[in-house]
Write a protein that holds these residues in place. Structure first.
Motif, PDB file in Angstrom:
ATOM      1  N   ARG A 100       0.826  -1.195   0.000  1.00 50.62           N
ATOM      2  CA  ARG A 100       0.000   0.000   0.000  1.00 50.62           C
ATOM      3  C   ARG A 100       0.866   1.253   0.000  1.00 50.62           C
ATOM      4  NH1 ARG A 100      -4.566  -0.920  -1.874  1.00 50.62           N
ATOM      5  NH2 ARG A 100      -5.462   0.823  -0.786  1.00 50.62           N
ATOM      6  N   GLY A 101       0.350   2.316  -0.594  1.00 52.44           N
ATOM      7  CA  GLY A 101       1.065   3.584  -0.628  1.00 52.44           C
ATOM      8  C   GLY A 101       2.181   3.572  -1.644  1.00 52.44           C
ATOM      9  N   LYS A 102       3.255   4.305  -1.335  1.00 57.58           N
ATOM     10  CA  LYS A 102       4.368   4.446  -2.269  1.00 57.58           C
ATOM     11  C   LYS A 102       5.666   3.850  -1.733  1.00 57.58           C
ATOM     12  CE  LYS A 102       4.806   7.903  -4.908  1.00 57.58           C
ATOM     13  NZ  LYS A 102       5.021   9.212  -5.564  1.00 57.58           N
ATOM     14  N   GLU A 103       5.577   3.157  -0.647  1.00 55.22           N
ATOM     15  CA  GLU A 103       6.769   2.557  -0.081  1.00 55.22           C
ATOM     16  C   GLU A 103       7.288   1.449  -0.985  1.00 55.22           C
ATOM     17  OE1 GLU A 103       8.754   3.077   2.683  1.00 55.22           O
ATOM     18  OE2 GLU A 103       9.897   1.489   1.696  1.00 55.22           O
ATOM     19  N   CYS A 104       8.586   1.491  -1.283  1.00 57.98           N
ATOM     20  CA  CYS A 104       9.168   0.532  -2.214  1.00 57.98           C
ATOM     21  C   CYS A 104      10.052  -0.513  -1.547  1.00 57.98           C
ATOM     22  CB  CYS A 104       9.981   1.265  -3.293  1.00 57.98           C
ATOM     23  SG  CYS A 104       8.959   2.181  -4.463  1.00 57.98           S
ATOM     24  N   GLY A 105      10.241  -0.425  -0.275  1.00 61.85           N
ATOM     25  CA  GLY A 105      11.065  -1.407   0.402  1.00 61.85           C
ATOM     26  C   GLY A 105      10.386  -2.759   0.454  1.00 61.85           C
ATOM     27  N   TYR A 106      11.182  -3.828   0.358  1.00 59.16           N
ATOM     28  CA  TYR A 106      10.602  -5.165   0.315  1.00 59.16           C
ATOM     29  C   TYR A 106       9.751  -5.489   1.533  1.00 59.16           C
ATOM     30  CZ  TYR A 106      10.268 -10.148  -0.672  1.00 59.16           C
ATOM     31  OH  TYR A 106       9.792 -11.411  -0.926  1.00 59.16           O
ATOM     32  N   PRO A 107      10.151  -5.113   2.748  1.00 62.00           N
ATOM     33  CA  PRO A 107       9.308  -5.454   3.906  1.00 62.00           C
ATOM     34  C   PRO A 107       7.902  -4.863   3.824  1.00 62.00           C
ATOM     35  CG  PRO A 107      11.490  -4.831   4.637  1.00 62.00           C
ATOM     36  CD  PRO A 107      11.410  -4.499   3.169  1.00 62.00           C
ATOM     37  N   ALA A 108       7.773  -3.731   3.163  1.00 61.51           N
ATOM     38  CA  ALA A 108       6.461  -3.088   3.057  1.00 61.51           C
ATOM     39  C   ALA A 108       5.601  -3.714   1.976  1.00 61.51           C
ATOM     40  CB  ALA A 108       6.624  -1.597   2.772  1.00 61.51           C
ATOM     41  N   MET A 109       6.233  -4.468   1.100  1.00 58.16           N
ATOM     42  CA  MET A 109       5.494  -5.074  -0.019  1.00 58.16           C
ATOM     43  C   MET A 109       5.034  -6.465   0.399  1.00 58.16           C
ATOM     44  SD  MET A 109       7.132  -3.626  -3.461  1.00 58.16           S
ATOM     45  CE  MET A 109       6.796  -1.915  -3.802  1.00 58.16           C
ATOM     46  N   VAL A 110       3.910  -6.458   1.075  1.00 52.65           N
ATOM     47  CA  VAL A 110       3.461  -7.681   1.731  1.00 52.65           C
ATOM     48  C   VAL A 110       2.782  -8.662   0.787  1.00 52.65           C
ATOM     49  CG1 VAL A 110       3.277  -6.564   3.969  1.00 52.65           C
ATOM     50  CG2 VAL A 110       1.318  -6.530   2.413  1.00 52.65           C
ATOM     51  N   TYR A 111       2.442  -8.185  -0.395  1.00 54.06           N
ATOM     52  CA  TYR A 111       1.841  -9.076  -1.387  1.00 54.06           C
ATOM     53  C   TYR A 111       2.936  -9.462  -2.383  1.00 54.06           C
ATOM     54  CZ  TYR A 111      -2.203  -6.681   0.543  1.00 54.06           C
ATOM     55  OH  TYR A 111      -3.118  -6.136   1.403  1.00 54.06           O
ATOM     56  N   ARG A 112       3.121 -10.752  -2.596  1.00 55.26           N
ATOM     57  CA  ARG A 112       4.263 -11.204  -3.396  1.00 55.26           C
ATOM     58  C   ARG A 112       3.882 -12.308  -4.343  1.00 55.26           C
ATOM     59  NH1 ARG A 112       7.901 -11.103   2.126  1.00 55.26           N
ATOM     60  NH2 ARG A 112       7.819  -8.831   2.389  1.00 55.26           N
ATOM     61  N   GLY A 113       4.410 -12.224  -5.556  1.00 51.26           N
ATOM     62  CA  GLY A 113       4.203 -13.293  -6.506  1.00 51.26           C
ATOM     63  C   GLY A 113       5.168 -14.438  -6.267  1.00 51.26           C
ATOM     64  N   LYS A 114       5.018 -15.480  -7.051  1.00 51.66           N
ATOM     65  CA  LYS A 114       5.851 -16.669  -6.863  1.00 51.66           C
ATOM     66  C   LYS A 114       7.166 -16.592  -7.624  1.00 51.66           C
ATOM     67  CE  LYS A 114       1.983 -19.763  -5.884  1.00 51.66           C
ATOM     68  NZ  LYS A 114       1.265 -21.003  -6.270  1.00 51.66           N
ATOM     69  N   GLY A 115       7.248 -15.671  -8.552  1.00 54.86           N
ATOM     70  CA  GLY A 115       8.498 -15.479  -9.262  1.00 54.86           C
ATOM     71  C   GLY A 115       8.533 -16.169 -10.607  1.00 54.86           C
ATOM     72  N   THR A 116       9.415 -15.675 -11.453  1.00 54.80           N
ATOM     73  CA  THR A 116       9.638 -16.262 -12.763  1.00 54.80           C
ATOM     74  C   THR A 116      11.147 -16.259 -13.031  1.00 54.80           C
ATOM     75  OG1 THR A 116       9.003 -16.156 -15.110  1.00 54.80           O
ATOM     76  CG2 THR A 116       9.309 -14.059 -13.990  1.00 54.80           C
ATOM     77  N   LEU A 117      11.651 -17.368 -13.547  1.00 52.84           N
ATOM     78  CA  LEU A 117      13.089 -17.528 -13.732  1.00 52.84           C
ATOM     79  C   LEU A 117      13.549 -16.906 -15.036  1.00 52.84           C
ATOM     80  CD1 LEU A 117      15.822 -18.749 -12.866  1.00 52.84           C
ATOM     81  CD2 LEU A 117      15.105 -20.873 -14.036  1.00 52.84           C
ATOM     82  N   VAL A 118      14.573 -16.097 -14.935  1.00 49.49           N
ATOM     83  CA  VAL A 118      15.239 -15.522 -16.099  1.00 49.49           C
ATOM     84  C   VAL A 118      16.664 -16.065 -16.125  1.00 49.49           C
ATOM     85  CG1 VAL A 118      16.129 -13.399 -17.137  1.00 49.49           C
ATOM     86  CG2 VAL A 118      13.837 -13.432 -16.110  1.00 49.49           C
ATOM     87  N   THR A 119      17.018 -16.685 -17.244  1.00 47.29           N
ATOM     88  CA  THR A 119      18.369 -17.224 -17.400  1.00 47.29           C
ATOM     89  C   THR A 119      19.009 -16.592 -18.623  1.00 47.29           C
ATOM     90  OG1 THR A 119      17.673 -19.346 -16.456  1.00 47.29           O
ATOM     91  CG2 THR A 119      19.764 -19.302 -17.662  1.00 47.29           C
ATOM     92  N   VAL A 120      20.161 -15.970 -18.417  1.00 46.25           N
ATOM     93  CA  VAL A 120      20.876 -15.318 -19.502  1.00 46.25           C
ATOM     94  C   VAL A 120      22.157 -16.096 -19.757  1.00 46.25           C
ATOM     95  CG1 VAL A 120      21.850 -13.168 -20.368  1.00 46.25           C
ATOM     96  CG2 VAL A 120      19.927 -13.110 -18.750  1.00 46.25           C
ATOM     97  N   SER A 121      22.262 -16.656 -20.943  1.00 42.72           N
ATOM     98  CA  SER A 121      23.446 -17.444 -21.278  1.00 42.72           C
ATOM     99  C   SER A 121      24.510 -16.567 -21.925  1.00 42.72           C
ATOM    100  CB  SER A 121      23.065 -18.590 -22.210  1.00 42.72           C
ATOM    101  OG  SER A 121      22.570 -18.079 -23.432  1.00 42.72           O
ATOM    102  N   SER A 122      25.757 -16.933 -21.705  1.00 41.58           N
ATOM    103  CA  SER A 122      26.865 -16.137 -22.260  1.00 41.58           C
ATOM    104  C   SER A 122      27.244 -16.624 -23.648  1.00 41.58           C
ATOM    105  CB  SER A 122      28.073 -16.220 -21.331  1.00 41.58           C
ATOM    106  OG  SER A 122      28.452 -17.562 -21.136  1.00 41.58           O
TER     107      SER A 122
END
Length: 122
Positions: A100-122
């Motif tokens: 809620r609001g404009k706080e960008c710190g991770y502790p304040a972001m209480v709603y979280r997705g499960k994530g998506t993997l990004v792999t960058v090959s050299s």
């Protein structure tokens, strides 16, 4: 109930591009911020960008400035992370999170997705 669903991760060669999506649902108004975070194996989580839904303000970590862009489709309640000029060190699980609001710190972001993997090959 607020839910966040990421999509768009995958395997890409160095120098390539990917566009991640974070679809948000359950917010009753526009007074929230959505952040993108990432965590590489064996490393600490780090913030990538933060988008304020109420006024569109966007912030970026120094290590992605000029390469990553956050945008939104308000009609779809979706925030995007467009990643260009990808480097192997960008390999990580990318998460979107919201609070809620404009706080960008991770502790304040209480709603979280499960994530998506990004792999960058050299």
């Amino acid at each position: 109930e607020v839910q966040l669903v990421e999509s768009g991760g995958g395997l890409v060669q160095a120098g390539g591009s990917l566009k991640l999506s974070c679809a948000a649902s359950g917010f009753s108004d526009d007074d929230y911020a959505i952040g993108w975070f990432r965590q590489a194996p064996g490393k600490e989580r780090e913030g990538v960008s933060c988008f304020s839904r109420s006024d569109g303000d966007t912030y970026y970590a120094d290590f992605v400035k000029g390469r990553f862009t956050t945008s939104s489709n308000n009609a779809k309640n979706t925030v995007y992370l467009e990643m260009n000029s990808l480097k192997p060190e960008d390999t990580a699980v990318y998460y979107c999170a919201a609070g809620r609001g404009k706080e960008c710190g991770y502790p304040a972001m209480v709603y979280r997705g499960k994530g998506t993997l990004v792999t960058v090959s050299s």
